[in-house]
Design an enzyme around this catalytic site. Structure first.
Site, PDB file in Angstrom:
ATOM      1  N   ARG A 118       2.377  -3.952  -0.857  1.00 45.39           N
ATOM      2  CA  ARG A 118       2.645  -5.390  -0.913  1.00 45.39           C
ATOM      3  C   ARG A 118       2.019  -6.145   0.254  1.00 45.39           C
ATOM      4  O   ARG A 118       2.014  -7.370   0.272  1.00 45.39           O
ATOM      5  CB  ARG A 118       4.152  -5.633  -0.948  1.00 45.39           C
ATOM      6  CG  ARG A 118       4.757  -5.138  -2.239  1.00 45.39           C
ATOM      7  CD  ARG A 118       6.259  -5.170  -2.221  1.00 45.39           C
ATOM      8  NE  ARG A 118       6.767  -4.408  -3.362  1.00 45.39           N
ATOM      9  CZ  ARG A 118       7.912  -4.643  -3.947  1.00 45.39           C
ATOM     10  NH1 ARG A 118       8.698  -5.602  -3.515  1.00 45.39           N
ATOM     11  NH2 ARG A 118       8.283  -3.904  -4.964  1.00 45.39           N
ATOM     12  N   GLU A 139      -5.771   8.445   3.517  1.00 42.04           N
ATOM     13  CA  GLU A 139      -6.726   7.352   3.738  1.00 42.04           C
ATOM     14  C   GLU A 139      -5.995   6.046   3.487  1.00 42.04           C
ATOM     15  O   GLU A 139      -5.356   5.873   2.444  1.00 42.04           O
ATOM     16  CB  GLU A 139      -7.922   7.474   2.804  1.00 42.04           C
ATOM     17  CG  GLU A 139      -8.997   6.438   3.069  1.00 42.04           C
ATOM     18  CD  GLU A 139      -9.049   5.350   2.004  1.00 42.04           C
ATOM     19  OE1 GLU A 139      -9.444   4.219   2.343  1.00 42.04           O
ATOM     20  OE2 GLU A 139      -8.688   5.611   0.861  1.00 42.04           O
TER      21      GLU A 139
END
Length: 190
Positions: A118, A139
């Site tokens: 978000r 990652e």
């Protein structure tokens, strides 16, 4: 194939196999001082992993080409600390605090946590194959035009465990996979 629940995750991680180590049998939402943190530990149908304090932050100071067959290690700056700042529209690599030992009949899939998603921070991890073992290299992509924070020692992604009704013929260990037993943040290997 079925997704595995909290009871199974606890059984596999607290028993002899030590599938996840160190292991938090419940969701942890506060540190020992009582401060809120991004949760980690066992959830209903998964396990939320923590990020260690070792990071490799991508940089383009050497103007190299990103080549997965011949990756230039100079494309990263090493950083160690409780918070990593990812530059805008860039990424960093990190590793999990947890060490995994995936059973032969299990495939593990990683999904990002909504708290980071978000904020425009995407977590990417390839599947953990049957009998793969090691610290997971994570990652983090910062898709925003602003710097973004990653917190070490807190939850960053959720692992889902799928058990097959049949054991695979050839596991990752059998193949001698190139990322077997990785310890730190591991760069691409050709």
């Amino acid at each position: 194939m079925s997704i595995k629940c909290d009871r199974w995750i606890r059984r596999m991680s607290e028993g002899l196999g030590k599938m996840i180590e160190p292991f938090a049998p419940e969701q942890v939402r506060r540190n020992p001082d009582g401060d809120r943190l991004i949760s980690y530990g066992t959830s209903s149908y998964g396990y939320d992993v923590r990020c260690a304090d070792e990071f490799k932050i991508f940089t383009n100071i050497n103007s190299t080409i990103v080549d997965p067959k011949a990756f230039d290690e100079r494309s990263f700056v090493d950083f160690k600390g409780p918070v990593c700042i990812i530059p805008p529209n860039s990424f960093c690599l990190a590793r999990t605090v947890e060490y995994f030992r995936i059973p032969r009949s299990v495939l593990t899939i990683c999904l990002g946590k909504s708290t980071y998603a978000r904020c425009g921070i995407i977590v990417n991890v390839t599947p953990l194959e049957p009998e793969w073992e090691g610290h997971v290299t994570l990652e983090f992509s910062n898709t925003t035009p602003l710097p973004a924070k990653i917190y070490a020692g807190e939850g960053v992604a959720q692992m889902l465990f799928f058990e097959s009704d049949e054991t695979c013929e050839v596991s990752y260990r059998d193949r001698g996979g190139k990322y077997q037993g990785q310890q730190g943040v591991t760069l691409p290997r050709a």
